[in-house]
Design a protein around this motif. Structure first.
Motif, PDB file in Angstrom:
ATOM      1  N   CYS A  83    -131.315  13.932  79.413  1.00 30.53           N
ATOM      2  CA  CYS A  83    -129.907  14.338  79.503  1.00 30.53           C
ATOM      3  C   CYS A  83    -129.785  15.554  80.423  1.00 30.53           C
ATOM      4  CB  CYS A  83    -129.408  14.680  78.107  1.00 30.53           C
ATOM      5  SG  CYS A  83    -127.820  15.451  78.131  1.00 30.53           S
ATOM      6  N   CYS A 102    -125.330  11.327  69.254  1.00 34.99           N
ATOM      7  CA  CYS A 102    -124.845  11.503  70.623  1.00 34.99           C
ATOM      8  C   CYS A 102    -124.887  10.143  71.344  1.00 34.99           C
ATOM      9  CB  CYS A 102    -125.730  12.509  71.350  1.00 34.99           C
ATOM     10  SG  CYS A 102    -125.285  12.629  73.084  1.00 34.99           S
ATOM     11  N   CYS A 105    -123.776  21.543  73.811  1.00 35.10           N
ATOM     12  CA  CYS A 105    -123.578  20.466  74.777  1.00 35.10           C
ATOM     13  C   CYS A 105    -122.539  19.505  74.206  1.00 35.10           C
ATOM     14  CB  CYS A 105    -124.896  19.734  75.008  1.00 35.10           C
ATOM     15  SG  CYS A 105    -125.498  18.995  73.489  1.00 35.10           S
TER      16      CYS A 105
HETATM   17 FE1  F3S Z   1    -126.627  17.100  73.934  1.00 32.77          FE
HETATM   18 FE2  F3S Z   1    -126.472  14.522  73.770  1.00 32.77          FE
HETATM   19 FE3  F3S Z   1    -127.554  15.650  75.842  1.00 32.77          FE
HETATM   20  S1  F3S Z   1    -126.878  15.915  72.107  1.00 32.77           S
HETATM   21  S2  F3S Z   1    -128.468  17.506  75.073  1.00 32.77           S
HETATM   22  S3  F3S Z   1    -125.431  15.775  75.266  1.00 32.77           S
HETATM   23  S4  F3S Z   1    -128.287  13.877  74.776  1.00 32.77           S
END
Ligand code: F3S
Length: 287
Positions: free
Chosen positions: A198, A102, A12
């Motif tokens: 997310c 993230c 991701c």
């Molecule tokens: Fe990946 Fe960040 Fe979503 S690590 S799963 S984009 S919260």
């Protein structure tokens, strides 16, 4: 034969960003910056990537205590994030930090911290043992409860006058989150619900289902112990009887694939692009 490769297969956004950060640091290292590079915990749950980084001189540190005996250097925080105290302790010990948390996770840290300042109690919906949840908890400055099951939600107790802010682990199941929030909402009036789930996981699953529905053979790539890959496999299997779970292109050689008009490929969140490409090329050449 047609090959349908899921666009959402593999890393991701947050994981890509964290892994790239480590490789960028290695490059700087080559250009003369001679500091040791560490990651706090494996940057990703993928042995091949972690081994490759190790060969390039990156060391995985698993506990704060380990820093006492290590040569000073730069510590990269992975996408799951860490608690404020871990962050502070690494700095106190004289290491530099590159924070590859993230941004979606960082936003949860900021929310619980700010709401704490406004005296809100915090509920984190998620798995208490998951590093992301441990990290979020570490940014809470008021009473904090972690709720993972219906039983936890039913057993939750607090003062009637309390204010509650509910957040979620980013990979939590959306339906279950809503269900647990409903239970909690019956107990108090002043509740703020911040849906911090997310979309990356959900999108990957939706796309996998859609592709699996339209092909005769489906290949799911990912680590054996990866729970999100297992979940992808189950979803695909529901739609396509000929679904196979493989780790690398090597496993393809042992599969007894039936002639297919269309083959679908998807991959779990910790599968690097090169592995996906190798499998795609193998399918293209062999079938
Ligand atoms: Fe990946 Fe960040 Fe979503 S690590 S799963 S984009 S919260």
């Amino acid at each position: 034969m047609e090959i349908l490769l899921a666009k959402s297969a593999g890393f991701c956004f947050g994981v890509t960003r964290a892994v790239n950060t480590v490789y960028e640091e290695i490059e700087k290292h080559k250009e003369g910056e001679n500091r040791k590079i560490y990651t706090f915990g494996p940057i990703i749950h993928n042995e091949e990537v972690v081994n490759d980084l190790e060969r390039k001189g990156v060391e995985v540190v698993n506990s704060i205590e380990e820093f006492d005996t290590l040569e000073k250097g730069t510590v990269i925080i992975r996408s799951h994030g860490v608690s404020k105290s871990v962050y502070d302790k690494i700095k106190e010990k004289g290491f530099d930090i590159i924070d590859a948390t993230c941004p979606f996770v960082k936003k949860i840290h900021d929310t619980v911290f700010e709401k704490g300042k406004e005296n809100y109690e915090i509920v984190i919906i998620g798995n208490a043992k998951h590093p992301e949840v441990e990290g979020i908890k570490g940014w809470c400055i008021t009473k904090t409860t972690i709720i993972n099951t219906e039983e936890d939600a039913l057993a939750f107790e607090t003062e009637e006058t309390s204010k509650l802010c509910i957040v979620s682990q980013t990979t939590f199941n959306y339906k279950k989150f809503n269900y647990l929030v409903e239970i909690l909402a019956k107990k108090l009036y002043d509740i703020i619900v911040v849906n911090t789930i997310c979309n990356a996981t959900n999108e990957r699953q939706l796309e996998a289902r859609k592709i699996a529905k339209s092909v005769d053979t489906m290949i799911v790539i990912g680590g054996k112990s990866s729970s999100n890959t297992q979940k992808l496999y189950e979803i695909c299997k529901e739609e396509c009887e000929n679904t196979f779970f493989i780790q690398t292109v090597e496993d393809m050689k042992n599969l007894k694939l039936l002639p297919s008009k269309a083959i679908g490929i998807t991959a779990g969140a910790s599968t690097p692009k090169n592995i996906i490409e190798e499998v795609q090329n193998y399918v293209r050449i062999k079938f």
